[in-house]
Design a protein around this motif. Sequence first.
Motif, PDB file in Angstrom:
ATOM      1  N   VAL A 258      -8.866  -0.428  -3.599  1.00  0.00           N
ATOM      2  CA  VAL A 258      -7.450  -0.052  -3.510  1.00  0.00           C
ATOM      3  C   VAL A 258      -6.844   0.258  -4.872  1.00  0.00           C
ATOM      4  N   LYS A 259      -7.669   0.369  -5.895  1.00  0.00           N
ATOM      5  CA  LYS A 259      -7.161   0.678  -7.237  1.00  0.00           C
ATOM      6  C   LYS A 259      -6.327   1.958  -7.203  1.00  0.00           C
TER       7      LYS A 259
ATOM      8  N   ARG B  98       0.831  -1.185   0.000  1.00  0.00           N
ATOM      9  CA  ARG B  98       0.000   0.000   0.000  1.00  0.00           C
ATOM     10  C   ARG B  98       0.879   1.253   0.000  1.00  0.00           C
ATOM     11  N   LYS B  99       0.963   1.900  -1.140  1.00  0.00           N
ATOM     12  CA  LYS B  99       1.793   3.099  -1.263  1.00  0.00           C
ATOM     13  C   LYS B  99       1.328   4.205  -0.325  1.00  0.00           C
ATOM     14  N   ASP B 100       0.010   4.375  -0.204  1.00  0.00           N
ATOM     15  CA  ASP B 100      -0.510   5.451   0.634  1.00  0.00           C
ATOM     16  C   ASP B 100      -0.222   5.222   2.113  1.00  0.00           C
TER      17      ASP B 100
ATOM     18  N   ARG C 154      -3.691   2.513  -5.518  1.00  0.00           N
ATOM     19  CA  ARG C 154      -3.030   2.725  -4.232  1.00  0.00           C
ATOM     20  C   ARG C 154      -1.988   1.658  -3.917  1.00  0.00           C
TER      21      ARG C 154
ATOM     22  N   GLU D  95       2.108   7.585   4.576  1.00  0.00           N
ATOM     23  CA  GLU D  95       1.602   8.126   5.838  1.00  0.00           C
ATOM     24  C   GLU D  95       2.502   7.747   7.016  1.00  0.00           C
TER      25      GLU D  95
ATOM     26  N   GLU E 257      -6.340  -3.863  -9.274  1.00  0.00           N
ATOM     27  CA  GLU E 257      -6.458  -2.666 -10.104  1.00  0.00           C
ATOM     28  C   GLU E 257      -7.740  -2.643 -10.923  1.00  0.00           C
TER      29      GLU E 257
END
Length: 455
Positions: A298-299, A165-167, A301, A171, A292
Amino acid sequence: MPLKQRQRRFRARVGAGTAVTAAMALITGCAGAGGTSFGGGDALNVLMVNNPQMVELQKLTAEHFTKDTGIKVNFTVLPENDVRDKISQDFSNQAGQYDVATISNFEVPFFAKNGWLRELDGYAAKDTAFDQSDILKPLRDSLTAEDGKLYAEPFYGESSFLMYRKDVFAEKGLKMPPKPTWQQVAELAAEADGAESGMKGICLRGLPGWGEVIAPLTTVVNTMGGTWFTEDWQPRLTSTEFRKATKFYVDLVREHGEAGAPQAGYAECLNNMTQGKSAMWYDATAGAGSLEAAGSPVKGRIGYVPAPVDRTKSSGWLYTWAWGMQKASKKNDKAWEFISWASGKEYETLAGQKAGWANVPAGKRASTYANPEYRKAASAFAEVTHQAISSADPRNPGTQPRPTAGIQFVGVPEFTDLGTKVAQEISEAIAGRQSVDKALAASQKLAEKVAEEYR
């Protein structure tokens, strides 16, 4: 060993193994809808697994392949464990009921050795439009038997990679290395654990099965210097390297993995990642398509990086559903026409137009990854997938020679039974019901019995 004796022994092994082949769930799309159809006469009879991409092909065949060639195709479409059982029965007996069937790079070597498949080199050489050189080399190699002949053509291919999870990482101030090591992944899992309510650091398969927990675990074993068997068939499941890898895997999933890990396989990890319950997931490259997909929470992300390593340069697995032609078939030319269409560039274009470019049966052709429409639709994961498949080396996946080709499996028919029994031991360790040492001691004894068949 005489051919007939080998066939009798193989049929006995298959009979023991097919009861457990439902565990071979590393092929992601086995939950598709599908029907069965069978007919005789001049029609081509095709037996195939019921994953979504195969079902899409079934829908498109009459309107396109049959319309263009005049060749009618009768499909029998079954879930994975059922289709493997039926293929093994029909091909081992050379009953000739089916002309073409979906087989994998696991079956090809011993199916070919036992004389159950027709070699395809001559057909591919004459069919210049098919462009055999465009098939990715690792897949060509994995579908080529010991005699140097090609026995199947891929419908799609897959490897494995790490999804994150990039987001969430942003964070938490975490940075994913472009080529992570397993130690780095373990550290990141600890940091990401609990980043959001109910989120665990990583999801790793723990479900028993030679295609469930054994698939990712074996890639960890490979890169950490272990192997199931040495080149001369000495079992090595209690070796320092195998123990280190297994303990690492078990500890990681127990400490930072998903809830209910001993019952979690590919499907459960996919669900966890989609629903925001996991910050990372190591698994099949084909999982990216679901993450995706339109409507996925979560597309856009998710980040994708190569399979984590330790002592090797790469560690991703290699798998393909491919088309094999039964040697007993009397419809060889028609069978090749179908295989050429179903594995060809033309079909990928058709699938892209009808089902969307992100859903084409990719992972097999270099031209796919040069196609601007595909690259745009699958931009998040296409290049990482391409590199993972291209760098896979099924004949030399670890740090020492081994007796058979195969990255996440040992390429002998007995592995369906051996791998599943060992998986049950490992899953018990993940559940905390026994130690890793006890699990591997029992597994070593199981491996000894298989080794006796080959030494």
